[in-house]
Design an enzyme around this catalytic site. Structure first.
Site, short mmCIF file in Angstrom:
data_model
loop_
_atom_site.label_atom_id
_atom_site.label_comp_id
_atom_site.label_asym_id
_atom_site.label_seq_id
_atom_site.Cartn_x
_atom_site.Cartn_y
_atom_site.Cartn_z
N TYR A 116 0.69 -1.22 0.48
CA TYR A 116 0.18 -0.01 -0.19
C TYR A 116 0.42 1.16 -0.19
CZ TYR A 116 -4.66 -1.80 0.48
OH TYR A 116 -6.07 -2.25 0.86
N LYS A 156 2.55 -15.15 2.99
CA LYS A 156 2.96 -16.18 1.34
C LYS A 156 4.57 -16.52 0.83
CE LYS A 156 1.22 -17.22 -2.66
NZ LYS A 156 0.45 -19.10 -2.26
N ASP A 200 -3.82 -18.05 0.21
CA ASP A 200 -4.45 -19.07 -0.34
C ASP A 200 -4.96 -19.71 0.78
OD1 ASP A 200 -1.73 -20.32 -0.39
OD2 ASP A 200 -1.77 -20.73 -2.64
N ASP A 228 -6.63 -6.65 3.66
CA ASP A 228 -7.83 -5.74 3.29
C ASP A 228 -8.64 -7.40 2.36
OD1 ASP A 228 -9.27 -4.04 1.90
OD2 ASP A 228 -8.26 -4.33 0.40
N ASP A 258 -12.46 -8.47 4.81
CA ASP A 258 -14.02 -8.59 3.48
C ASP A 258 -14.33 -10.22 3.43
OD1 ASP A 258 -13.86 -5.64 3.36
OD2 ASP A 258 -13.99 -6.49 0.75
C1 IPM Z 1 -10.54 -0.85 3.44
C2 IPM Z 1 -11.17 0.04 2.59
C3 IPM Z 1 -9.59 0.73 2.09
C4 IPM Z 1 -7.76 -0.11 2.20
C5 IPM Z 1 -10.14 1.49 0.92
C6 IPM Z 1 -10.93 2.53 0.73
C7 IPM Z 1 -8.93 2.64 0.36
O1 IPM Z 1 -10.74 -1.34 1.36
O2 IPM Z 1 -10.01 -0.16 5.11
O3 IPM Z 1 -10.33 -1.96 4.21
O4 IPM Z 1 -7.79 -0.87 1.30
O5 IPM Z 1 -7.37 -0.35 2.85
MG MG Z 2 -10.87 -3.37 2.50
#
Ligand code: IPM
Ligand code: MG
Length: 354
Positions: A138, A189, A221, A245, A249
């Site tokens: 990042y 990884k 993975d 990240d 999710d």
């Molecule tokens: C998160 C989001 C952010 C990230 C984006 C919006 C920059 O996906 O907080 O997980 O990738 O960190």
């Molecule tokens: Mg995110």
């Protein structure tokens, strides 16, 4: 207890408004909270021409804790990259050194049916994902889009972790594991990427200081697969910025809806930025249908981690459990037999439960 409120974009202002009602209730009941507001992301670009303007930066640096909605929207996608809302979010994380990102994935029993996984796979799920938030691909340099020597355009980023960055997030993760079931899984990884081979080496070294914690390692993975195959094998997961990240999710879906997941992003001194894990959801913005519970649960995390107000944190969490038990559901977690409510309707229910 200075709290800076950053509503942001899309559904951000709607969900944050409900969380602010919760803060104001606690304030009325005697918690010495001081609230200020500022823009971040697209809203800040519209007002100040920058996604993280000086005005916001000054207040953010002075605050003890920050409550954020979400940033981003299609109208900003064609701006120069440094002006885009997401850059504002990355900038505030970096500026305030918020390297420790805690993303709990908890399944509330009432929502077992809302998960896309079978109830027996997810019931009782309680995972804490510790994501490093200010390093990795990042922020690694160099990065960009260029034309190479052969005249072809190429995009490139750099995955990079310094030893001190890995050590400090390791200590956060081991500290949390000590307070939970003393099981920590480090996700890497290491079979392909030197950066994460180094990550693993440092994790093993830091583990010597926490002999009670059982440290395991998993390739990312495999971790992605295990999270949907048998998620309850995990207690605390620690991983780098990009893997965290993605896995957070994924983990959110185990809990029924990403609309339920709060997060804390902490610096060395427990100053923190608190935000729901979900995005700004431009498609439903302004419709009063978004789920404010992740943001309200982020307030609970703020009370716990930045203000050491465990009782108040539990009061908020119990109010959320109560409204779920009462059958109130926003559209994202609605099932037949429950009562569908709007964003403000959910806020009303939480306030009543408080
Ligand atoms: C998160 C989001 C952010 C990230 C984006 C919006 C920059 O996906 O907080 O997980 O990738 O960190
Ligand atoms: Mg995110």
């Amino acid at each position: 207890m200075k709290v800076l409120v950053l509503p942001g974009d899309g559904i951000g202002p709607e969900i944050v408004a409900q969380a602010v009602r919760v803060l104001e209730k606690l304030q009325a009941d005697g918690l010495p909270l001081e609230l200020q507001h500022a823009p971040l992301g697209g809203a800040a670009y519209d007002q100040y021409g920058s996604p993280y303007p000086d005005f916001t930066q000054k207040l953010a640096r002075e605050a003890d804790a920050i409550l954020l909605g979400a940033v981003g929207g299609p109208q900003y996608d064609t701006l120069d990259r440094p002006l885009r809302p997401e850059r504002g979010l990355l900038a505030i994380r970096k500026d305030l050194n918020l390297f420790g990102n805690l993303r709990p994935a908890i399944l509330y029993p009432e929502l077992a049916g809302a998960s896309s996984l079978k109830p027996e796979v997810v019931s009782g799920l309680d995972i804490m994902i510790v994501r490093e938030l200010t390093g990795d691909i990042y922020f690694g340099q160099p990065r960009g889009i260029r034309t190479n020597e052969a005249g072809e355009r190429e995009g490139f980023n750099t995955m990079l972790y310094s030893e001190s960055e890995i050590r400090r997030i390791a200590h956060v993760a081991f500290g949390i594991a000590m307070k939970r079931n003393k099981k920590l899984c480090s996700v890497d990884k290491a079979n392909v990427l030197e950066c994460t081979e180094f990550w693993k080496e440092i994790m093993i070294d830091v583990a010597k200081e926490y002999p009670e914690v059982e440290l395991t390692h998993m390739y990312v993975d495999n971790a992605a697969m295990q999270l949907v195959r048998a998620p309850k094998q995990f207690d605390v997961i620690v991983t780098g910025n990009i893997f965290g990240d993605i896995l957070s999710d994924e983990a959110s879906m185990l809990t029924g809806s990403i609309g339920m997941l709060p997060s804390a992003s902490l610096d060395q001194n427990n100053k923190g930025l608190y935000e729901p894990c979900h995005g700004s959801a431009p498609d439903i913005a302004g419709k009063n249908v978004a789920n404010p519970l992740a943001t309200i649960l982020s307030v609970a995390m703020m009370l716990r981690y930045s203000f050491a107000q465990e009782d108040a944190a539990q009061r908020v969490e119990n109010a959320v459990k109560k409204v779920l038990a009462q059958g109130f559901r926003t559209a994202d977690i609605y099932e037949p037999g429950t009562q569908k409510v709007s964003t403000t309707g959910m806020g009303d229910a939480v306030l009543a439960a408080l």
